[in-house]
Design a protein around this motif. Structure first.
Motif: not given
Length: 438
Positions: A220-244
């Motif tokens: 509902t705001t421009s600030e929230y409109g540019r953010k995504i929250r993630l929950s993840y398991t211990e060995d997915t850090g390299w995939i999150i790096d790809i997303m970033k």
């Protein structure tokens, strides 16, 4: 979102410490200044990825959403609305040229007044072109709703994202197989996803990662409109790096925040990621950055959706899947192949399946670690009993005979390291009954 944890969800928004990780700038820093995972995650602009991002647009997303919400409406599991939705999703997948099936399940969904309900998940498979890439990528959401709501955001948004991603990705060839899955029974207790994961596990299907989307359409705001929250398991850090890296390289410029790191042993889960994590699979759940007060109410209608934001959350998932589907995984992976979860086991032989995830193991058992090498050779595999290191194996097969005297619950864990120090972990909880140790 699972009804019984809605209060926990609301409290978590207030109480969780969310740390924001700044998205790297478009200018790539010198390699010597980057971590090895950041180096592994470098994504160079690719025409295929650019096309995928462009094809996921508001027209596509709105068409799916309007039919699901305005034509079908409430989709409470066990009702005609839920059944109609499953038929609609099946037909959409079929029109995309994907291999489609209903995955039927039944369960007693009301503890106070048990009612046997039969329903179906819908699975579409896009076969990979290279048999050497045998691990699959899964993108799922739940298409059912709570009672009395059309569930535009919870979880029409996730369902529409699955359909839109499938529609676009099905137009391309990839090395890895992808599965697009929509579940029913989520609101009553994750029944559809639990049945699906148990079948997946018993078939020993290797999974690279599972993406779960549940409530990804509110901003509902421009600030929230540019953010995504993630929950993840211990060995997915390299995939999150790809997303970033991808969000910056392709001009999406979103910021990712950590909602929570998944604890595989919690007695309750928030959404359909939970059965995957309990059975040892790697998982990334994608959530909107802003809490939604309309969940499980008539207010969760199509006016509750920010379509521009929904398009962008869908783009992030689909583009990450496309990158993963063609790349060589650089980090090691490990899975406990024996003992198996959800079983009664004696003399290292499976005697019976159970409705639980924790296995009952009678007498000694052989812990066998199935290891997949990344780009560097494997250095060692460590075997833990609780927090105690029992054995280190440096040669295949990686295994250890557990023969400790025990009556009680324990965790067993394996950790693999390659020669560069990259690691991966798998662990499980067991009820171990072993009196004889010879």
């Amino acid at each position: 979102m699972h009804t019984t944890v809605l209060k926990i969800w609301c409290i978590s928004i207030i109480t969780l410490l969310v740390f924001v990780q700044t998205v790297p700038s478009k200018t790539i820093a010198p390699q010597q200044q980057q971590s090895k995972y950041e180096q592994n995650a470098l994504v160079h602009t690719d025409e295929k990825i650019q096309d995928i991002l462009l094809k996921i647009n508001e027209t596509l997303v709105k068409n799916f959403m309007e039919y699901l919400i305005l034509n079908i409406g409430v989709r409470y599991t066990g009702t005609s609305g839920c059944q109609n939705a499953s038929h609609y999703i099946y037909e959409q997948f079929e029109d995309m040229g994907l291999q489609v099936r209903y995955h039927n399940w039944s369960a007693k969904i009301n503890r106070s007044n048990p009612t046997l309900v039969t329903s179906q998940n819908v699975e579409a498979t896009q076969q990979g072109s290279d048999p050497e890439y045998d691990d699959v990528i899964i993108f799922n959401a739940h298409y059912d709703t709570a009672k009395g709501t059309v569930g535009a955001n919870d979880d029409g948004s996730g369902t529409v994202a699955v359909l839109a991603a499938a529609y676009v990705l099905s137009q391309y060839r990839f090395n890895r197989t992808m599965k697009f899955v929509t579940f029913s029974g989520e609101e009553q207790g994750l029944f559809g996803s639990d049945a699906y994961v148990r079948e997946l596990y018993d078939q020993r299907t290797p999974v690279l990662v599972e993406f779960n989307a549940d409530g990804i359409g509110r901003a509902t705001t421009s600030e929230y409109g540019r953010k995504i929250r993630l929950s993840y398991t211990e060995d997915t850090g390299w995939i999150i790096d790809i997303m970033k890296e991808m969000t910056n390289e392709y001009g999406l410029n979103f910021t990712f925040t950590t909602f929570w790191k998944v604890n595989r042993f919690l007695p309750i889960g928030f959404s359909d990621y939970y059965p995957f994590t309990r059975f040892g699979y790697e998982s990334i759940s994608v959530w909107e950055a802003e809490g939604d007060p309309n969940y499980h109410s008539p207010r969760d209608n199509i006016s509750n959706i920010n379509f521009s934001y929904l398009v962008n959350t869908t783009r992030h998932i689909a583009a990450t899947m496309a990158i993963l589907a063609d790349m060589q995984v650089e980090v090691p992976q490990v899975h406990i192949a024996n003992p198996r979860a959800g079983k009664i086991i004696s003399n290292d032989t499976i005697r019976k399946n159970t409705k639980y995830v924790t296995s009952l193991i009678i007498d000694k058992t052989n812990i066998y670690a199935e290891v997949t090498q990344g780009i560097y050779p494997i250095d060692r595999v460590e075997f833990y009993y609780g927090t105690t290191l029992l054995f280190t194996d440096t040669e295949e097969p990686y295994e250890y005979m557990l023969n400790k005297r025990s009556i009680g619950f324990h965790r067993i864990k394996v950790v693999v390291y390659d020669e560069q120090g990259n690691s991966a972990t798998d662990q499980m909880r067991i009820l171990f009954l072993n009196i004889k140790t010879k």
